[in-house]
Scaffold this motif. Structure first.
Motif, PDB file in Angstrom:
ATOM      1  N   ASN A 279     -14.278 -12.232  -3.390  1.00  0.00           N
ATOM      2  CA  ASN A 279     -14.033 -13.589  -3.871  1.00  0.00           C
ATOM      3  C   ASN A 279     -15.139 -14.515  -3.364  1.00  0.00           C
ATOM      4  N   LYS A 280     -14.990 -15.801  -3.620  1.00  0.00           N
ATOM      5  CA  LYS A 280     -16.025 -16.776  -3.248  1.00  0.00           C
ATOM      6  C   LYS A 280     -16.268 -16.837  -1.739  1.00  0.00           C
ATOM      7  N   GLU A 281     -15.234 -16.498  -0.953  1.00  0.00           N
ATOM      8  CA  GLU A 281     -15.365 -16.514   0.499  1.00  0.00           C
ATOM      9  C   GLU A 281     -15.953 -15.213   1.040  1.00  0.00           C
ATOM     10  N   GLY A 282     -16.218 -14.253   0.159  1.00  0.00           N
ATOM     11  CA  GLY A 282     -16.774 -12.978   0.594  1.00  0.00           C
ATOM     12  C   GLY A 282     -15.730 -11.979   1.068  1.00  0.00           C
ATOM     13  N   LYS A 283     -14.456 -12.303   0.909  1.00  0.00           N
ATOM     14  CA  LYS A 283     -13.392 -11.366   1.292  1.00  0.00           C
ATOM     15  C   LYS A 283     -13.194 -10.331   0.194  1.00  0.00           C
ATOM     16  N   ILE A 284     -12.674  -9.184   0.583  1.00  0.00           N
ATOM     17  CA  ILE A 284     -12.497  -8.039  -0.315  1.00  0.00           C
ATOM     18  C   ILE A 284     -11.017  -7.868  -0.633  1.00  0.00           C
ATOM     19  N   LEU A 285     -10.734  -7.605  -1.909  1.00  0.00           N
ATOM     20  CA  LEU A 285      -9.353  -7.416  -2.337  1.00  0.00           C
ATOM     21  C   LEU A 285      -8.923  -5.966  -2.135  1.00  0.00           C
ATOM     22  N   ILE A 286      -7.768  -5.783  -1.509  1.00  0.00           N
ATOM     23  CA  ILE A 286      -7.132  -4.476  -1.427  1.00  0.00           C
ATOM     24  C   ILE A 286      -5.722  -4.616  -1.972  1.00  0.00           C
ATOM     25  N   ALA A 287      -5.175  -3.515  -2.463  1.00  0.00           N
ATOM     26  CA  ALA A 287      -3.859  -3.549  -3.089  1.00  0.00           C
ATOM     27  C   ALA A 287      -2.981  -2.447  -2.513  1.00  0.00           C
ATOM     28  N   GLN A 288      -1.712  -2.782  -2.310  1.00  0.00           N
ATOM     29  CA  GLN A 288      -0.764  -1.806  -1.797  1.00  0.00           C
ATOM     30  C   GLN A 288      -0.084  -1.116  -2.976  1.00  0.00           C
ATOM     31  N   ARG A 289      -0.172   0.220  -2.997  1.00  0.00           N
ATOM     32  CA  ARG A 289       0.397   0.997  -4.092  1.00  0.00           C
ATOM     33  C   ARG A 289       1.900   0.780  -4.199  1.00  0.00           C
ATOM     34  N   SER A 290       2.380   0.769  -5.435  1.00  0.00           N
ATOM     35  CA  SER A 290       3.807   0.625  -5.692  1.00  0.00           C
ATOM     36  C   SER A 290       4.587   1.703  -4.950  1.00  0.00           C
ATOM     37  N   LEU A 291       5.720   1.332  -4.392  1.00  0.00           N
ATOM     38  CA  LEU A 291       6.561   2.287  -3.675  1.00  0.00           C
ATOM     39  C   LEU A 291       7.146   3.331  -4.619  1.00  0.00           C
ATOM     40  N   LYS A 292       7.101   3.069  -5.926  1.00  0.00           N
ATOM     41  CA  LYS A 292       7.638   3.993  -6.928  1.00  0.00           C
ATOM     42  C   LYS A 292       6.616   5.051  -7.357  1.00  0.00           C
ATOM     43  N   LYS A 293       5.373   4.926  -6.912  1.00  0.00           N
ATOM     44  CA  LYS A 293       4.314   5.865  -7.303  1.00  0.00           C
ATOM     45  C   LYS A 293       3.981   6.797  -6.143  1.00  0.00           C
ATOM     46  N   SER A 294       3.235   7.861  -6.460  1.00  0.00           N
ATOM     47  CA  SER A 294       2.783   8.744  -5.388  1.00  0.00           C
ATOM     48  C   SER A 294       1.924   7.934  -4.424  1.00  0.00           C
ATOM     49  N   GLN A 295       2.004   8.266  -3.156  1.00  0.00           N
ATOM     50  CA  GLN A 295       1.300   7.550  -2.091  1.00  0.00           C
ATOM     51  C   GLN A 295       1.720   6.089  -2.024  1.00  0.00           C
ATOM     52  N   GLY A 296       2.960   5.835  -2.434  1.00  0.00           N
ATOM     53  CA  GLY A 296       3.494   4.477  -2.424  1.00  0.00           C
ATOM     54  C   GLY A 296       3.422   3.860  -1.036  1.00  0.00           C
ATOM     55  N   GLY A 297       3.029   2.600  -0.986  1.00  0.00           N
ATOM     56  CA  GLY A 297       2.927   1.875   0.279  1.00  0.00           C
ATOM     57  C   GLY A 297       1.553   1.935   0.917  1.00  0.00           C
ATOM     58  N   LEU A 298       0.738   2.907   0.510  1.00  0.00           N
ATOM     59  CA  LEU A 298      -0.625   2.980   1.044  1.00  0.00           C
ATOM     60  C   LEU A 298      -1.499   1.959   0.319  1.00  0.00           C
ATOM     61  N   TRP A 299      -2.583   1.588   0.948  1.00  0.00           N
ATOM     62  CA  TRP A 299      -3.499   0.587   0.391  1.00  0.00           C
ATOM     63  C   TRP A 299      -4.647   1.279  -0.327  1.00  0.00           C
ATOM     64  N   GLU A 300      -5.224   0.589  -1.294  1.00  0.00           N
ATOM     65  CA  GLU A 300      -6.306   1.147  -2.107  1.00  0.00           C
ATOM     66  C   GLU A 300      -7.171   0.030  -2.665  1.00  0.00           C
ATOM     67  N   PHE A 301      -8.297   0.453  -3.212  1.00  0.00           N
ATOM     68  CA  PHE A 301      -9.100  -0.428  -4.043  1.00  0.00           C
ATOM     69  C   PHE A 301      -8.531  -0.247  -5.458  1.00  0.00           C
ATOM     70  N   PRO A 302      -8.165  -1.331  -6.139  1.00  0.00           N
ATOM     71  CA  PRO A 302      -7.496  -1.184  -7.435  1.00  0.00           C
ATOM     72  C   PRO A 302      -8.403  -0.603  -8.498  1.00  0.00           C
ATOM     73  N   GLY A 303      -7.780   0.045  -9.478  1.00  0.00           N
ATOM     74  CA  GLY A 303      -8.507   0.644 -10.583  1.00  0.00           C
ATOM     75  C   GLY A 303      -7.633   1.642 -11.306  1.00  0.00           C
ATOM     76  N   GLY A 304      -8.264   2.586 -11.994  1.00  0.00           N
ATOM     77  CA  GLY A 304      -7.497   3.582 -12.735  1.00  0.00           C
ATOM     78  C   GLY A 304      -8.387   4.526 -13.501  1.00  0.00           C
ATOM     79  N   LYS A 305      -7.751   5.300 -14.375  1.00  0.00           N
ATOM     80  CA  LYS A 305      -8.453   6.335 -15.133  1.00  0.00           C
ATOM     81  C   LYS A 305      -9.392   5.735 -16.172  1.00  0.00           C
ATOM     82  N   ILE A 306     -10.523   6.408 -16.337  1.00  0.00           N
ATOM     83  CA  ILE A 306     -11.468   6.043 -17.388  1.00  0.00           C
ATOM     84  C   ILE A 306     -11.002   6.730 -18.669  1.00  0.00           C
ATOM     85  N   GLU A 307     -10.849   5.940 -19.733  1.00  0.00           N
ATOM     86  CA  GLU A 307     -10.411   6.500 -21.005  1.00  0.00           C
ATOM     87  C   GLU A 307     -11.587   7.136 -21.751  1.00  0.00           C
ATOM     88  N   LYS A 308     -11.262   7.999 -22.695  1.00  0.00           N
ATOM     89  CA  LYS A 308     -12.287   8.687 -23.481  1.00  0.00           C
ATOM     90  C   LYS A 308     -13.199   7.664 -24.163  1.00  0.00           C
TER      91      LYS A 308
END
Length: 128
Positions: free
Chosen positions: A11-40
């Motif tokens: 962001n503008k302050e130079g901080k980095i965004l991290i996201a906590q995985r949904s508790l309903k998904k595998s590895q729920g509760g762990l933190w990650e850099f957000p993203g996902g699968k690349i489509e064809k």
């Protein structure tokens, strides 16, 4: 192998965004850099812009390549490609994660990350 893209969003302050995985998904509760699968037929840059819009209703611009790593989980292998990105504007909504946090690189040690993301956390924290 599954091609996956993730964003190191600053962001503008130079901080980095991290996201906590949904508790309903595998590895729920762990933190990650957000993203996902690349489509064809989708570029990694287009994929990260789309994924961040879907997950966080956030507009970003891709600033360039950071690194990649192949990670083998027991049930699948992913090719995780991480891109440096910047947030455009200030609005977002947490749609798919438990929560997000904006942190400095010194604060990474306070969070437990998904195994595939640890390599990138270490690379960021070791940068001078």
């Amino acid at each position: 192998m599954i091609d996956v893209v993730a964003a190191i969003i600053t962001n503008k302050e130079g901080k980095i965004l991290i996201a906590q995985r949904s508790l309903k998904k595998s590895q729920g509760g762990l933190w990650e850099f957000p993203g996902g699968k690349i489509e064809k037929n989708e570029s990694k840059e287009d994929a990260i812009v789309r994924e961040i819009k879907e997950e966080l209703n956030m507009n970003i611009i891709c600033d360039g390549y950071f690194d990649k790593k192949i990670y083998e989980y027991p049930d699948k292998t992913i090719n995780l490609i991480v891109l440096k990105c910047s947030m455009i504007g200030e609005s977002y909504d947490v749609l798919e994660h438990e929560q997000i946090a904006w942190i400095t690189k010194e604060e990474f040690e306070n969070y437990e990350f998904a195994p595939a993301d640890i390599y990138f956390v270490e690379k960021i924290t070791n940068e001078s």
